[in-house]
Design a protein around this motif. Structure first.
Motif, PDB file in Angstrom:
ATOM      1  N   PRO A   2       0.780  -1.029  -0.579  1.00 16.92           N
ATOM      2  CA  PRO A   2       0.199   0.305   0.410  1.00 16.92           C
ATOM      3  C   PRO A   2       1.009   1.605   0.137  1.00 16.92           C
ATOM      4  N   GLU A   3       2.224   0.970   0.250  1.00 15.85           N
ATOM      5  CA  GLU A   3       2.800   2.005   0.189  1.00 15.85           C
ATOM      6  C   GLU A   3       3.678   2.711  -0.733  1.00 15.85           C
ATOM      7  N   PHE A  21       7.578   2.042 -11.684  1.00 15.62           N
ATOM      8  CA  PHE A  21       8.920   2.542 -10.728  1.00 15.62           C
ATOM      9  C   PHE A  21       9.547   2.823 -11.085  1.00 15.62           C
ATOM     10  N   PRO A  22      10.296   3.374 -12.091  1.00 12.70           N
ATOM     11  CA  PRO A  22      11.477   2.865 -13.466  1.00 12.70           C
ATOM     12  C   PRO A  22      12.852   2.603 -12.051  1.00 12.70           C
ATOM     13  N   ARG A 108       7.505  -2.619  -5.466  1.00 18.07           N
ATOM     14  CA  ARG A 108       6.090  -2.145  -5.560  1.00 18.07           C
ATOM     15  C   ARG A 108       5.817  -3.536  -4.448  1.00 18.07           C
ATOM     16  N   THR A 109       6.017  -4.628  -4.336  1.00 17.68           N
ATOM     17  CA  THR A 109       6.006  -5.656  -3.514  1.00 17.68           C
ATOM     18  C   THR A 109       6.022  -5.840  -2.135  1.00 17.68           C
ATOM     19  N   ASP A 111       7.359  -8.664  -1.107  1.00 16.69           N
ATOM     20  CA  ASP A 111       8.517  -9.300  -1.642  1.00 16.69           C
ATOM     21  C   ASP A 111       9.540  -8.919  -2.017  1.00 16.69           C
ATOM     22  N   GLU A 112       9.283  -8.076  -2.860  1.00 22.76           N
ATOM     23  CA  GLU A 112      10.701  -6.828  -3.069  1.00 22.76           C
ATOM     24  C   GLU A 112      11.390  -6.987  -1.819  1.00 22.76           C
ATOM     25  N   PHE A 113      10.314  -5.802  -1.102  1.00 20.56           N
ATOM     26  CA  PHE A 113      10.306  -4.943   0.549  1.00 20.56           C
ATOM     27  C   PHE A 113      11.405  -5.533   1.130  1.00 20.56           C
ATOM     28  N   ILE A 114      10.836  -6.957   1.827  1.00 24.61           N
ATOM     29  CA  ILE A 114      11.286  -7.486   2.132  1.00 24.61           C
ATOM     30  C   ILE A 114      13.189  -8.332   1.695  1.00 24.61           C
TER      31      ILE A 114
END
Length: 181
Positions: A2-3, A21-22, A108-109, A111-114
């Motif tokens: 959501p962020e 996001f590029p 975006r996800t 999973d990428e953040f973690i």
């Protein structure tokens, strides 16, 4: 997530606009900042660990301390400082910084953040776990091996002598062999 704050980008596979996001923007704007912050935090951890190492050497081998004071400084104060400063405060601060850097990098996800969060935390935990071995293996033992006893007696950092006994190197090597065996 959501962020996530994305830009409308045309997806040629789905043939519609989606939010994205590029990667070049993320690398150019935010990844360089992350590398700098993680590097500075790791350097701070290395400096604090080295200062605690110097304090431990002084407390353990300084003949001017009484045995009781030496025991209390070496077995109580040093582990307490290490546990409170590095293991608790630095870990909480680094977890906070790693999370905020991940939010700024705008993944975006979840999973990428973690994944990026774990990657940032890896440097802190790796350096923290092996710092004492790096100090002994890359600093203390080579100086002791390649310096004469007279040179070792004059060697000090901030007025604290690191070499008090001529047999100190033999003790370290025996301890390292017992740990590695």
């Amino acid at each position: 997530r959501p962020e996530f704050r994305g830009e409308k980008v045309f997806d040629y596979v789905k043939e519609k606009y989606t939010y994205g996001f590029p990667r070049w923007k993320r690398w150019l704007l935010f990844k360089m900042l992350s590398f700098l912050v993680v590097g500075l935090k790791t350097l701070l951890l290395m400096v604090l660990s080295f200062l605690l190492y110097v304090q431990l050497q002084d407390a353990t081998y300084n003949p001017s301390y009484s045995p009781v004071v030496s025991f209390l400084l070496g077995t109580c104060l040093n582990p307490l400082l290490y546990g409170v400063i590095i293991m608790m405060m630095m870990m909480m601060l680094f977890m906070f910084v790693a999370e905020k850097l991940g939010e700024v990098e705008n993944y975006r996800t979840q999973d990428e953040f973690i994944y990026q969060y774990v990657l940032k935390m890896f440097f802190f935990i790796y350096v923290d776990g092996y710092m004492l071995f790096w100090i002994l293996g890359l600093y203390h033992i080579p100086i002791a091996m390649y310096s004469s006893w007279a040179e070792q007696q004059t060697f000090s950092i901030a007025g604290i002598h690191l070499f008090w006994k001529p047999s100190q190197l033999d003790t370290y090597i025996a301890q390292l062999r017992s740990v590695c065996a």
